[in-house]
Design a protein around this motif. Structure first.
Motif, PDB file in Angstrom:
ATOM      1  N   THR A  99       0.846  -1.193   0.000  1.00  0.00           N
ATOM      2  CA  THR A  99       0.000   0.000   0.000  1.00  0.00           C
ATOM      3  C   THR A  99       0.880   1.241   0.000  1.00  0.00           C
ATOM      4  O   THR A  99       1.802   1.353   0.820  1.00  0.00           O
ATOM      5  CB  THR A  99      -0.924   0.018   1.231  1.00  0.00           C
ATOM      6  OG1 THR A  99      -1.695  -1.185   1.256  1.00  0.00           O
ATOM      7  CG2 THR A  99      -1.861   1.217   1.181  1.00  0.00           C
ATOM      8  N   THR A 139       0.576   5.195   0.558  1.00  0.00           N
ATOM      9  CA  THR A 139      -0.305   6.235   1.079  1.00  0.00           C
ATOM     10  C   THR A 139       0.001   7.555   0.376  1.00  0.00           C
ATOM     11  O   THR A 139       1.128   8.061   0.432  1.00  0.00           O
ATOM     12  CB  THR A 139      -0.106   6.391   2.597  1.00  0.00           C
ATOM     13  OG1 THR A 139      -0.353   5.127   3.228  1.00  0.00           O
ATOM     14  CG2 THR A 139      -1.054   7.437   3.150  1.00  0.00           C
ATOM     15  N   SER A 190      -2.630  11.354   4.208  1.00  0.00           N
ATOM     16  CA  SER A 190      -2.977  10.722   5.470  1.00  0.00           C
ATOM     17  C   SER A 190      -3.497  11.763   6.442  1.00  0.00           C
ATOM     18  O   SER A 190      -3.073  12.924   6.431  1.00  0.00           O
ATOM     19  CB  SER A 190      -1.755  10.015   6.068  1.00  0.00           C
ATOM     20  OG  SER A 190      -2.034   9.546   7.366  1.00  0.00           O
TER      21      SER A 190
END
Length: 522
Positions: free
Chosen positions: A62, A64, A67
């Motif tokens: 994953t 990001t 955030s």
């Protein structure tokens, strides 16, 4: 016996046994039945898998992009009236015990200013909050411990479906062999009838020439000549009709064998083969009064359908009981600051869970499923009784047809030879002028009818013998049984669909269990 062959074409010779083997290798119905067996075997694997533990591996990465833990974009504007905080690392400003008090106070002030100027969430970076890169690899394990008998019942349904599919394959093979036998002997009989019609045409033409000669010398009247001309002309449409029937019979046989319709075929098995006829007569003489109806393929399929419906009833009742499952997950996670994790960046997650589901209120769904399953069991039982009655009737009809064919064959013995002898005598009498053309035509018609009866009796005896031999595996042929059999097959297909839906329902229940108890799906 020879088929009609195009000029210059090489006819393919084929016996009855070879025709049966060729048809079975090319039959679409048998391929469909084999696919049904494979489907039933797959459903057995699906049902059996619920008894065994489930182990799945997973891996994910994953990245990001944004955030909620990233406060850089929403942080307040930098206050330029205050001096810039000292650069990190902040612990570099701490002095040891050898420094003076003033130096140590200044170091503490610089370390404090350094810490106040940094991201307050930076210390959570190693926990994965807002990490740019996330790596996850793991194993998940699950095992059903108790399902109220649902899994056992689903296996019973799958086994019944497998038996039904195998019976259907045997039935299709038997039906194909009977169809090929009928088509083969129909074509052989058509050959014999064409030869008989052409022989009769030759005889009528011969009589016409004799009559024309006798009329020329004045020995017969004009009425006799007209009668001979009409008899000869009437025989030509019969020959054309027999040839057309033969063409249709051969096309039917080629279609069953998946041969090109334009390819010539020559049959080698005679319709009145002595060995086969003797075997058929012996079989007819050894027949008992009836055969067991419960051994018929359709009845056995109906019995398998009852077992399947009873299994589905157990599945419906099992929904009232709680289910118990053991699950475990083992995983390795890493949140590297760079693009790829190092060997020491992975951390371990390992959980074990024991979860259960209890149906407290379903709005009457379980009761409705049970009522439907009970009705299906009663319907399957009624269809079994109905098909067993039809099977008993069909067996008696088949035996009666074989006995009738045997009697017709025995009655035709010697008749054709007698009719041929009578025609020869009538022909001599007519040529010598001591009988009329009417007598000669009657003798020819009797001869033609005797030969047709003998060939037809041989064909019927051969087909009846094969049908009786294949009777346990043949579908029902009695009027009214075909519809009941089709409904029974539709019920079997519905059972297969219900079994598949039960497996999908088990998967959906596992997913629901994960959302309610936190246990991952099996």
């Amino acid at each position: 016996m020879k088929a009609q062959v195009a000029p210059g074409a090489q006819a393919r010779t084929i016996s009855l046994d070879e025709a049966v083997r060729t048809a079975e290798a090319q039959s679409e119905a048998i391929r469909i039945a084999r696919a049904g067996v494979q489907r039933a075997q797959g459903q057995q694997y699906q049902a059996r898998s619920q008894r065994l533990p489930q182990l799945n591996g997973s891996a994910s990465y994953t990245r990001t992009l944004a955030s909620q833990f990233d406060v850089g974009g929403s942080a307040p504007a930098v206050d330029t009236t205050k001096p810039e905080p000292p650069p990190t690392p902040c612990d570099q400003y701490l002095r040891d015990a050898t420094a003076t008090t003033t130096e140590r106070l200044a170091g503490l002030e610089d370390a404090s200013r350094c810490a106040l100027g940094q991201n307050p969430f930076s210390s959570f970076g190693n926990l994965g909050f807002g990490a740019k890169n996330q790596y996850n690899a793991g194993l998940s394990f699950s095992q059903n411990l108790f399902s109220g008998g649902r899994i056992m019942a689903q296996n019973s349904v799958a086994n019944a479906g497998r038996r039904s599919a195998e019976i259907e394959l045997s039935a299709q093979r038997a039906q194909l062999r009977l169809d090929v036998t009928q088509a083969y002997f129909d074509a052989a009989l058509a050959d014999r009838l064409v030869a008989l019609a052409e022989s009769s045409a030759v005889q009528t033409d011969k009589v016409l020439r004799q009559t024309q000669l006798a009329r020329t010398v004045g020995n017969v009247s004009e009425f006799e000549l007209l009668r001979a001309q009409v008899s000869s002309a009437n025989q030509r449409p019969i020959v054309i009709q027999r040839q057309s029937d033969r063409e249709v019979a051969y096309l039917r046989l080629k279609q069953l064998l998946n041969l090109p319709l334009e390819s010539p075929v020559q049959l080698t098995t005679m319709v009145d083969d002595p060995a086969a006829i003797s075997s058929a007569v012996a079989v007819a003489a050894a027949i008992s009064s009836d055969t067991a109806a419960v051994d018929r393929a359709t009845v056995r399929q109906a019995a398998a359908s009852i077992d399947a419906q009873r299994g589905l009833l157990k599945v419906a009742k099992a929904q009232r009981f709680p289910t118990l499952a053991l699950t475990s997950q083992y995983g390795k996670v890493a949140f590297p600051l760079t693009g790829f994790p190092g060997s020491g960046d992975f951390r371990t997650n390992w959980t074990v869970a024991l979860g259960t589901q209890v149906p407290l209120f379903t709005g009457g769904r379980i009761k409705g499923d049970q009522m439907v399953a009970e009705a299906n069991v009663r319907e399957a039982q009624a269809r079994y009784d109905q098909l067993r009655e039809f099977a008993s009737l069909d067996s008696r009809v088949t035996i009666n047809n074989l006995l009738q064919a045997r009697e017709a064959w025995q009655a035709s013995l010697g008749t054709a030879e007698q009719a041929s002898r009578a025609y020869s005598i009538a022909e001599v009498r007519y040529r010598e002028g001591i009988s009329t053309q009417l007598e000669l035509n009657d003798a020819r018609i009797l001869l033609e009818q005797a030969v047709v009866n003998r060939a037809s009796a041989a064909r019927n005896l051969q087909v009846a013998r094969v049908k009786l031999a294949l009777l346990p595996d043949l579908p029902l042929q009695t009027t009214g049984a075909t519809q009941a059999q089709a409904q029974s097959q539709a019920s079997a297909q519905q059972t297969s669909q219900q079994s598949s839906q039960q497996t999908q329902s088990a998967t959906q229940q596992a997913q629901t269990q994960q959302s309610t108890t936190g246990i991952p799906p099996q």
